[in-house]
Scaffold this motif. Structure first.
Motif, mmCIF file in Angstrom:
data_model
loop_
_atom_site.group_PDB
_atom_site.id
_atom_site.type_symbol
_atom_site.label_atom_id
_atom_site.label_comp_id
_atom_site.label_asym_id
_atom_site.label_seq_id
_atom_site.Cartn_x
_atom_site.Cartn_y
_atom_site.Cartn_z
ATOM 1 N N GLN A 1 0.821 -1.206 0.000
ATOM 2 C CA GLN A 1 0.000 0.000 0.000
ATOM 3 C C GLN A 1 0.857 1.259 0.000
ATOM 4 O OE1 GLN A 1 -2.433 -0.779 3.481
ATOM 5 N NE2 GLN A 1 -4.177 -1.436 2.228
ATOM 6 N N ASN B 1 1.420 2.180 -3.354
ATOM 7 C CA ASN B 1 0.183 2.318 -4.129
ATOM 8 C C ASN B 1 0.036 1.212 -5.175
ATOM 9 O OD1 ASN B 1 -0.623 4.786 -2.827
ATOM 10 N ND2 ASN B 1 0.903 5.866 -4.075
ATOM 11 N N ASN B 2 0.449 0.017 -4.806
ATOM 12 C CA ASN B 2 0.451 -1.094 -5.754
ATOM 13 C C ASN B 2 -0.860 -1.868 -5.659
ATOM 14 O OD1 ASN B 2 1.121 -3.134 -7.543
ATOM 15 N ND2 ASN B 2 3.232 -3.259 -6.824
ATOM 16 N N THR B 3 -1.948 -1.221 -6.063
ATOM 17 C CA THR B 3 -3.272 -1.847 -5.979
ATOM 18 C C THR B 3 -3.393 -3.023 -6.945
ATOM 19 O OG1 THR B 3 -4.116 -0.217 -7.561
ATOM 20 C CG2 THR B 3 -4.359 0.288 -5.216
#
Length: 517
Positions: free
Chosen positions: A247, A250-252
């Motif tokens: 997170q 921001n590695n969704t």
């Protein structure tokens, strides 16, 4: 007060890494006397908040503070937060002696870890102390190290007189005293401590502690006896779990993929969430790791195999492991074509292919930090054997490594290659290396995966304590590589000869499992 000042060119040299005070080494005084003297020195040096925190931990009979006794002998680097830094420590930590003890133990690293091989320029005082102050240098306040640039480096084990600090991403790794199972679940049946990573942002620049939410740098450095005190501007926070790390980047896309893959839980519902892990025992977590390994090495459908028929996500399974190395594709590595491929597998519920794709991105049962990967790359370039230059994935395929002026690269069994853009994202039960593309490989070798996991487990049990600081060396050129390498390892030749190794480049620089961090 912080005593004298020195220019940046020699500020981190302080004293030779092998210089120790007789007062702290002769063993004539007990641990209690040493600790009292240490607290007195901290107060006189102006680090009153750390002194108070250590006293709070030491005086609480319900809290284990045995790690404090370890500081009385051997070389140690203590990353000392300023008084102001303690003001921002959350009350649930500062008012909880057990949590506070764990946080403070994470500030102590084996060895004199932030020196260079410049002249020391230190002056001894009557109390065995010496000090320098770093000159302030311009540095970014960004908390993302991924923009620092790239450079290649090769790795050797340092002796105690050459403790260099490289430029990111060529970081340095040191083992701390944090072993609390609420905060660390590495391989070794609960005996392996968490590590700390640090590097410079630029040549000759500040030393930055990596994996911290706040920009944390080393300022004043003070030698007291066998302790090298390195002042930092924030209290260090131990690594969190896998989800928290992903997170932060921001590695969704990767999180979504991990949540779409199902594996059996084997009766272990813990998510490995650090202090919130429900008090899960070392035995049950070890069993979970073994069970997950058997599934990971098979690459087969997971339905109906778990205890009670319950499955968990691959993300939860990773957080249950004890020791792993994940090569995590960055968010922008998930191209439209790749997303279409993944969506096709998800639509057809092809869990086997999805699981194998994931397994070919991680090593199960062992943590391979950046310095070790760079050594593997060197071994590969010098013609060393596969045993000293490759690592087996959870799918039984081989990771290999290479390095050039652009950076460090990892390849898997089918030749797919990615650059490691951000090494050593530490988590409580392993390490994550961010890579710039997905390593698409749907091949598996269950037998090789199972054998590798067994070897890792045996090694972790036999060698759970590492006291060596590992970091980067300059890139050797073709004409100087042999000379530089031989010179660098000469100090370890005697100890290596007892185990059958020689001083040659191939074997002396070779990957040694028993010394790996």
């Amino acid at each position: 007060m912080h005593f004298g000042t020195l220019p940046l060119s020699i500020a981190l040299s302080l004293v030779s890494c092998s210089t120790l005070s007789a007062k702290a080494q002769d063993g004539s005084s007990g641990d209690s006397t040493f600790l009292q003297d240490y607290l007195t020195f901290l107060n006189s040096a102006g680090y009153t908040s750390l002194s108070s925190a250590l006293q709070q931990v030491q005086q609480n009979g319900n809290v284990s503070s045995d790690w404090l006794n370890d500081l009385s002998s051997g070389n140690w680097t203590i990353f000392v937060p300023t008084n102001q830094a303690f003001e921002y420590l959350p009350p649930d930590i500062s008012n909880n002696a057990s949590a506070l003890s764990s946080y403070l133990s994470y500030h102590n690293v084996y060895g004199n870890a932030v020196n260079t091989n410049n002249s020391s320029g230190d002056d001894d005082d009557d109390d065995g102390s010496s000090s320098t102050t770093l000159e302030s240098s311009a540095s970014s306040t960004s908390t993302s190290e991924s923009s620092f640039g790239t450079a290649a480096a090769y790795i050797l084990e340092f002796d105690e007189t050459d403790c260099d600090v490289g430029v990111f991403p060529n970081d340095t790794i040191g083992r701390t005293l944090l072993t609390d199972p609420d905060y660390v679940q590495l391989e070794g049946n609960g005996s392996r401590a968490q590590v700390l990573a640090w590097a410079r942002r630029s040549p000759g620049g500040d030393i930055n502690i990596l994996n911290q939410a706040l920009n944390t740098t080393v300022a004043n450095t003070t030698q007291w006896g066998n302790l090298l005190l390195a002042e930092i501007n924030n209290v260090l926070i131990p690594p969190g779990n896998v989800l928290t790390a992903l997170q932060a980047f921001n590695n969704t896309q990767l999180i979504s993929l991990l949540n779409s893959i199902q594996v059996p839980s084997y009766g272990n519902s813990s998510s490995g969430g650090g202090a919130n892990n429900g008090g899960n025992s070392s035995e049950s977590q070890s069993a979970s790791a073994t069970s997950t390994s058997s599934v990971s090495s098979s690459g087969t459908s997971t339905e109906g195999n778990s205890e009670g028929g319950a499955n968990i996500t691959a993300l939860q399974a990773l957080e249950n492991l004890r020791g792993f190395t994940l090569f995590a594709p960055a968010a922008d590595a998930f191209t439209s074509d790749l997303n279409n491929t993944i969506q096709g597998l998800q639509s057809s519920n092809n869990q086997t292919a999805l699981l194998t794709l994931l397994q070919n991105h991680y090593v199960n049962g062992s943590t391979f930090y950046g310095p070790t990967l760079r050594e593997l790359a060197f071994n590969s370039s010098s013609g060393d054997s596969d045993a000293n230059s490759t690592v087996v994935s959870a799918a039984g395929q081989y990771f290999s490594f290479s390095s050039n002026s652009s950076g460090l690269f990892v390849s898997n069994g089918n030749g797919a290659q990615a650059q490691i853009t951000r090494p050593d994202v530490l988590v409580e039960n392993g390490v994550i290396h961010i890579i710039d593309r997905v390593l698409v490989n749907e091949q598996s070798n269950p037998s090789a995966a199972s054998s590798a996991y067994s070897s890792f487990s045996m090694e972790a049990t036999q060698s759970a304590t590492d006291t060596t600081v590992w970091g980067p060396l300059p890139i050797p050129t073709e004409s100087t590589a042999s000379f530089s390498l031989t010179e660098s390892v000469s100090s370890t030749t005697e100890s290596s000869s007892t185990s059958g190794e020689t001083a040659s480049v191939t074997t002396q620089a070779g990957f040694r499992f028993d010394r790996r961090l």
